[in-house]
Design an enzyme around this catalytic site. Structure first.
Site, mmCIF file in Angstrom:
data_model
loop_
_atom_site.group_PDB
_atom_site.id
_atom_site.type_symbol
_atom_site.label_atom_id
_atom_site.label_comp_id
_atom_site.label_asym_id
_atom_site.label_seq_id
_atom_site.Cartn_x
_atom_site.Cartn_y
_atom_site.Cartn_z
ATOM 1 C CD GLU A 98 12.633 63.751 18.079
ATOM 2 O OE1 GLU A 98 12.125 64.533 17.438
ATOM 3 O OE2 GLU A 98 13.784 63.302 18.327
ATOM 4 C CB CYS A 120 10.127 56.120 8.506
ATOM 5 S SG CYS A 120 9.091 56.231 7.222
ATOM 6 C CB CYS A 124 11.371 60.124 1.907
ATOM 7 S SG CYS A 124 9.903 59.338 1.649
ATOM 8 C CD GLU A 175 2.497 56.459 5.048
ATOM 9 O OE1 GLU A 175 1.191 56.535 5.109
ATOM 10 O OE2 GLU A 175 3.153 57.324 4.519
ATOM 11 C CB SER A 228 4.331 63.196 1.550
ATOM 12 O OG SER A 228 4.234 63.340 2.822
ATOM 13 C CG LEU A 229 3.078 65.097 -5.276
ATOM 14 C CD1 LEU A 229 2.384 63.667 -5.590
ATOM 15 C CD2 LEU A 229 2.023 66.015 -5.931
ATOM 16 C CG HIS A 230 7.637 65.653 -1.240
ATOM 17 N ND1 HIS A 230 7.444 66.834 -0.283
ATOM 18 C CD2 HIS A 230 7.367 64.648 -0.370
ATOM 19 C CE1 HIS A 230 7.002 66.238 1.016
ATOM 20 N NE2 HIS A 230 7.030 65.166 0.925
ATOM 21 C CB CYS A 349 8.796 69.797 8.465
ATOM 22 S SG CYS A 349 7.920 68.618 7.746
#
Length: 375
Positions: A98, A120, A124, A175, A228-230, A349
């Site tokens: 996509e 992926c 996560c 990734e 991409s920390l989060h 997202c």
């Protein structure tokens, strides 16, 4: 001649300038033919050699025999109420990926979110794409093909004053740094004036933290970087982003400092932080994040979690998101809340699931869990 001796035609869509020049030299042609054909492909959206009128008829005939311009096939195109557009694209082997085009600033800015892999492998915990498992890397032609499809959808010639796609973010499925050898050539085409002519500031690569490849990228390209920390501590990030167990936060941020030092201009790191209710959205989390980034030139994108089945997480309230943003402001940080776009067409997202034909065991377990709960 047997089928075993038939040479497949070269797909020119994903070739960089250097690769295209080598291709034409191998045909006994001059290097300048590369620029001519690249402009037909990427500026004009042309996939038909017969239409390339500044090439000789003999060369056009030869190209039809030896080469092709083959992009992804559009399986589905949807437009959200907010103007966001999403394509489901069929690539080689029947896999689906996509790509999403997000308009802003009255349509003058159009940001394309590009996928780099089918599925992926990072898993996560808050991302629906990861729950679909991993099938394979996309080729450079399949990656740049997403830009080609989105640009062609506007049906207009592209030049420096008329770009259907003004920005690209490598934030779709996958990734990017785990598909380094295909992502880098595709980004070179995005930057090349004979390709899409975007500035390095308008092409952003987002990574969860594949540190060795991040160091390698800094030696080749200095596109904009998002991480991409989060989470601001390893214990929580290990839970949200399993890759952190291999490259922890300190190791990742040191790599980011090295990357920024290699850029030829003043550049800020973008920190992506998905806000999850009662997981990482409290005041002490904001304070911890601010302390972590104290010596790193950065801006923070806050992304309210997008719920999906069986995630086990919830989206924080709007008031809580605003409070978290204010805490960061009070601590001296620029923090923007990413507006949810295209969620009515599953383009927001974290919702880039698509109809990925994935046969991994993790995907099978995920599907089975949904079926069991439905019974």
């Amino acid at each position: 001649m047997t089928l075993d001796t038939v040479t497949p035609r070269t797909n020119l869509l994903g070739l960089t300038r250097e690769e295209m020049e080598s291709f034409f030299v191998s045909l006994g042609e001059k290097k300048f033919r590369a620029a001519q054909v690249m402009k037909w492909i990427h500026h004009e959206g042309c996939a038909d050699f017969a239409s390339m009128t500044n090439l000789s008829k003999a060369l056009r005939t030869r190209l039809e025999e030896l080469a092709e311009i083959r992009g992804p096939r559009v399986v589905y195109e949807g437009t959200s109420q907010d103007g966001t557009r999403k394509w489901v694209l069929e690539v080689e082997d029947g896999s689906y990926v996509e790509t999403v085009l997000i308009p802003a600033e009255g349509g003058k800015r159009r940001t394309l979110c590009v996928s780099s892999q089918v599925g992926c492998s990072l898993d996560c915990s808050f991302c629906s794409t990861g729950k679909q498992g991993f099938q394979r890397n996309l080729t450079s032609a399949e990656i740049i093909g997403q830009v080609w499809v989105a640009s062609n959808s506007f049906g207009a010639r592209r030049d420096t004053t008329n770009r259907p796609v003004t920005n690209v973010v490598m934030m779709g499925m996958g990734e990017p740094l785990l598909n380094y050898d295909n992502v880098v050539p595709a980004m070179k085409l995005m930057l090349d004036d004979n390709g899409y002519g975007l500035s390095k500031r308008r092409v952003t690569l987002s990574t969860s933290g594949v540190v060795p490849k991040l160091d390698q990228l800094g030696d080749e390209l200095d596109v904009s970087l998002a991480v991409s920390l989060h989470a601001a501590n390893d214990e929580l990030r290990n839970e949200l982003v399993p890759l952190n167990r291999k490259y922890n936060i300190a190791t990742l941020l040191d790599a980011c400092r090295r990357y920024l030092a290699k850029c030829d201009d003043t550049r800020m790191l973008t920190i992506e932080y998905t806000l999850i209710k009662d997981v990482n959205d409290q005041q002490h989390h904001a304070e911890e994040l601010a302390a972590l980034l104290a010596d790193l030139p950065s801006k923070i994108n806050l992304i309210p979690f997008n719920p999906f089945p069986h995630s086990g997480y919830e989206k924080p309230s709007r008031n809580q998101v605003m409070r978290f943003q204010q805490w960061l402001y009070d601590l001296g940080y620029t923090a923007l809340v990413r507006t949810t776009r295209g969620d009515d067409i599953d383009a927001a997202c974290g919702q880039l699931v698509g109809r990925v034909k994935d046969r991994t065991k993790r995907h099978e377990r995920y599907i089975q869990s949904i079926q069991l709960d439905a019974d």
